[in-house]
Each structure stands twice: as structure tokens, then as C-alpha cells.
Design an enzyme around this catalytic site. Sequence first.
Site, PDB file in Angstrom:
ATOM      1  CG  ASP A   1      -2.221  -1.005   0.979  1.00  0.00           C
ATOM      2  OD1 ASP A   1      -2.046  -1.530  -0.252  1.00  0.00           O
ATOM      3  OD2 ASP A   1      -2.693  -1.099   1.891  1.00  0.00           O
ATOM      4  N   GLY A   2       1.949   0.999   0.665  1.00  0.00           N
ATOM      5  CA  GLY A   2       2.989   2.576   0.784  1.00  0.00           C
ATOM      6  C   GLY A   2       3.302   2.716  -0.773  1.00  0.00           C
TER       7      GLY A   2
ATOM      8  CG  ASN B   1      -4.218   5.744   3.059  1.00  0.00           C
ATOM      9  OD1 ASN B   1      -4.917   5.421   2.161  1.00  0.00           O
ATOM     10  ND2 ASN B   1      -3.550   5.183   3.525  1.00  0.00           N
ATOM     11  CG  ASP B   2      -3.397   9.026   6.504  1.00  0.00           C
ATOM     12  OD1 ASP B   2      -2.031   9.384   6.152  1.00  0.00           O
ATOM     13  OD2 ASP B   2      -3.534   7.920   7.208  1.00  0.00           O
TER      14      ASP B   2
ATOM     15  N   GLY C   1      -6.128   2.638   6.965  1.00  0.00           N
ATOM     16  CA  GLY C   1      -4.829   2.821   7.325  1.00  0.00           C
ATOM     17  C   GLY C   1      -4.757   3.334   8.866  1.00  0.00           C
ATOM     18  CE1 TYR C   2      -1.890   6.081  14.077  1.00  0.00           C
ATOM     19  CE2 TYR C   2      -0.751   7.816  12.964  1.00  0.00           C
ATOM     20  CZ  TYR C   2      -0.939   7.311  13.855  1.00  0.00           C
ATOM     21  OH  TYR C   2      -0.339   7.781  15.033  1.00  0.00           O
ATOM     22  CG  ASN C   3      -9.780   6.285  10.289  1.00  0.00           C
ATOM     23  OD1 ASN C   3     -10.200   7.221  11.180  1.00  0.00           O
ATOM     24  ND2 ASN C   3     -10.374   5.443   9.726  1.00  0.00           N
TER      25      ASN C   3
ATOM     26  CB  SER D   1      -3.880   1.661  13.812  1.00  0.00           C
ATOM     27  OG  SER D   1      -3.623   0.732  12.497  1.00  0.00           O
TER      28      SER D   1
END
Length: 288
Positions: A69-70, A143-144, A185-187, A189
Amino acid sequence: MKHFLIYTNKHKDQELATTKRIRDYLESKGCTVKLKVKESDWKEETDAAEEEATGIPLDVDCMIVLGGDGTVLQAARETKKILVPIIGVNLGTVGYMTEIELSGLEEALERLIRDDYKKERRMMLNGKVCCADGTVSEGWALNDIVISRSGTLQIIEFNIYVNGQLLNHYKADGMIVTTPTGSTGYNLSAGGPLVEPKAKLITLTPICPHSLNQRSIILSPEDEIVIEIPGGREGKSQTVEANYDGSHKVTMCTGDHIRIVQSEKITEFVQLNQVSFLDVLHRKMRDS
């Protein structure tokens, strides 16, 4: 499709074995293939000038991205000035944004050649950091955009305004401003909601808030979000980071703010599998 760009993360395809496999297959079918090899899918520091000079060809029908994904996120950021359809080959782990698994590689390539696919457009974010000294830095994210502490392990304080109106004063480790694509993603987590990636909305999710009642907030894609960095505890100066998709990082200090809106630019993904987001989510969560 006849003209392809293979965008490879060398860290994930170290001997370029999969890259060569794809190139050889496409060329055997009469297609033209160009290569762009990146050393890693994580870059600690990039700037706007570097992102503009990425050399993505204008004459390609599709970009095949090899990595996780990165790598897909980095490729999407580098194509923000031009609309190049992207399809990912999963060489990572979870791979929410990668469409092709190695076991079905040749079949997927054949479908691309005979135009047996659909396209799916995803919204992006534009962030503009305005410093107290008048300097401005701009970045984009699929993404964010994450505002997080820099350096010492301490809670940061910040104010969030939506369309010019104060939403809240936060004490937390940071704030995640995410698109629907970035919801996994981070959201995720940080306890934020999972969102269907074709949806049009912006999610705010605090990171470890120093409160018992602060949850994610869903906003319209037309909303303008401003995150302001005031003085910290006892008026001390604060230093934080604005991070775009985990790679483009900008330092912010007390008196600075970042303005985040939906970008005019989009990312277009090539879709081969006619499965729902819930089906994909179930499979990825089961396998992870």
C-alpha cells in the site's frame, strides 16, 4: 491498453523478478513498457519540488505498481498532475489497495490488454501549511494527513476549525484527517471508522485523546478544515509534524496552521475484481 509503466519498489522486488516477469509478458503481447524503480516505499523527507519532478510519462495507458500500500500511495502522489490509471500488484502484506495477487498475474495482465476492467475514482486531500513567518508549504495525500507530536513524548494541544467555526480544542497525541481510501490505514489503528472507498467524505480521528468522550467526526468533502497550533501547557512553544501519506513531512510550530480541503486532483484505480468492499475487507482482516 497497450502502453504501460511498471512502478516498482525495489525493496519489495529486490531482484526485480516480478518486474521482469510483467515486462516480458507484456512485450510478448506487443505492448510497450517503461520502468520506474524506487529504492523504497518510505521516504523520510520529500518536498514539493521533488514531487513535481518525478518524470512520470504522459503517454502511458496504465501504471502497474509493484509493492504494498505504501508504494501505491507514493505512486498516486507522483501522478497528481496527470490522470494515469493505477493498478497494484501485492508484494506487501495486507495490501488493501493492491488488486492483483502473484498467483493470478498473467491472467490479470491479459485482461488489461483486452480492456476487460472498470475504473474507480478516489478523492484526495490537499494540505497547505501556513507558518507565522509567512512561508507556505503545500502537499497532497490519497490516504491521510496526520498532525502528530515531534520529538519528546508529550501531549500536544491544537484547535480545529471547520468552515471558520471552532470545532474543538484538543489535547492528544495528534489528529488524523483521512479520506475514505485511508480509512483502513492509521485511522483504523486509532479506532476510526471503516469507510467505503468510493464514498465522498472526510474523517477526523484523534490519536490517543486526553479525554473520555472524543470520537471520530465525519465531515462533508466540501468542508474546509484548519488545524491551528497554539501555545502549549503554560504557554510553552509546541513543535509538531504534518505528515502526508507517511512520506512528505512538514514541521509546524506554535502560531502555524494547516488548511485541509478536498483536492481537485483525484486518483484513478483500475478494477478487475467485481467484489464488494465488504468482501475485500473480510478477506484482508481474516488473512492479516
